[in-house]
Design an enzyme around this catalytic site. Sequence first.
Site, PDB file in Angstrom:
ATOM      1  N   HIS A 183       0.830  -1.221   0.000  1.00 24.29           N
ATOM      2  CA  HIS A 183       0.000   0.000   0.000  1.00 24.29           C
ATOM      3  C   HIS A 183       0.867   1.275   0.000  1.00 24.29           C
ATOM      4  O   HIS A 183       0.392   2.349   0.321  1.00 24.29           O
ATOM      5  CB  HIS A 183      -0.975   0.018   1.185  1.00 24.29           C
ATOM      6  CG  HIS A 183      -2.100  -0.961   1.035  1.00 24.29           C
ATOM      7  ND1 HIS A 183      -3.233  -0.694   0.293  1.00 24.29           N
ATOM      8  CD2 HIS A 183      -2.253  -2.235   1.505  1.00 24.29           C
ATOM      9  CE1 HIS A 183      -4.042  -1.754   0.336  1.00 24.29           C
ATOM     10  NE2 HIS A 183      -3.464  -2.700   1.047  1.00 24.29           N
TER      11      HIS A 183
ATOM     12  N   SER B 157      -1.937 -12.043 -11.641  1.00 25.52           N
ATOM     13  CA  SER B 157      -2.133 -12.728 -12.924  1.00 25.52           C
ATOM     14  C   SER B 157      -2.627 -11.739 -13.976  1.00 25.52           C
ATOM     15  O   SER B 157      -2.326 -11.879 -15.161  1.00 25.52           O
ATOM     16  CB  SER B 157      -3.121 -13.877 -12.774  1.00 25.52           C
ATOM     17  OG  SER B 157      -4.294 -13.432 -12.146  1.00 25.52           O
TER      18      SER B 157
ATOM     19  N   ASP C 182       2.683  -3.963 -10.171  1.00 21.80           N
ATOM     20  CA  ASP C 182       2.461  -5.318 -10.692  1.00 21.80           C
ATOM     21  C   ASP C 182       3.001  -5.465 -12.105  1.00 21.80           C
ATOM     22  O   ASP C 182       3.718  -6.410 -12.433  1.00 21.80           O
ATOM     23  CB  ASP C 182       0.966  -5.648 -10.678  1.00 21.80           C
ATOM     24  CG  ASP C 182       0.396  -5.624  -9.267  1.00 21.80           C
ATOM     25  OD1 ASP C 182       1.185  -5.523  -8.318  1.00 21.80           O
ATOM     26  OD2 ASP C 182      -0.833  -5.692  -9.133  1.00 21.80           O
TER      27      ASP C 182
END
Length: 382
Positions: free
Chosen positions: A36, A128, A173
Amino acid sequence: MSTLLIKDVKNTFTKTFKTDPLLIFSPGRINIIGEHTDYNDGFVFPAAVDKGIAAAIQKSDSGYSTAIALDLNSTVDFELDKLKPSKEGSWENYVFGVVAEIQNRNIVIGDFNIVFKGDIPSGAGMSSSAALENSVVYGLNEVFDLGLSKHDMILISQKAEHNYVGVKCGIMDQYASMFGVKNNALHLDCRTVESKPYEINFKDHQLILINTNVKHSLSDSAYNDRRSACENISELLGIKALRDATESDLEKIIDKVTPSNYQKALYVIQENERTLKAAKAIENGDLEKLGRLIYQSHAGLSDQFKVSCDELDFLVAQAKKNKLVLGARMMGGGFGGCTINLIAKNEAKNFADIASKAYKKKFNKECSVYFIELSDGTHIVN
């Protein structure tokens, strides 16, 4: 990287489209510490792992494009000039979004076929979605010779998620999945989007993930709530993001914010510090120190930022009972998903068994254990 995955997508592609594809592997990621902090312009410490998405891609002369999600046994045909988001939660939005964002840059691509399959456990918080977006943009860049840099590609992936999937994710990510380096974690500055790889010598230790296999429905609303709390406090402090704040800055506005929001901001400031200390610990080969920081990160996420849940807290408590676990914490957005554990290799299997049994007894539910290795980012497979 599973050779079986690659074989599956290749075989399906050649059978279906009667031509040889380009093969791409795009990894999922873990985050060692720094949770975060990304949307607060802070530091994170992700690494690409040996689980991910394999994709087979090639140009098509059929007059339309086709995408096949092999895991889901699902196929979609689409026309490039008629793209719009599918219903919420549809896998094809990740593919459509990437194509749309490439076209938004006034780049012309032709029709293509893609087949993909993954071995990233669903709901594990290992990104993913970023792996899928990256495999699509990387494949299209190669097949149509678009000349995009890896930086261009991750921004396209991120925008696809914002505009087609409807998730306002940070850049971590996509970055970790694209830029991963084998045996390294990336100390990523989310403001400059630049990172320094740190080779981790795990010596006789390793990382394992334990998936709670729960996803509490709070997660999306809680994420937005935490994000706006952080933004409001930054505004009160007159800074761009909490990354620029110190604990003493925060003390000056203690009477202007709720105690719970004060703790959330304090957590972000402290967690950002922890990622810097973790980099030092890795550099010095001090795994004990790294482990302590990982435990502290969990305490902050659970007690201050309040994004943990009983299942995650239980697994971390199990880890604390075992002296051979150096550190454990929840990983990802929270309210479910995995814990990441730094543990002695010769104890990993035993700990996994004991923790799994205890978890089953307590929650009447199975957890899943994954042994992972740090791997290279998105790449072509020969």
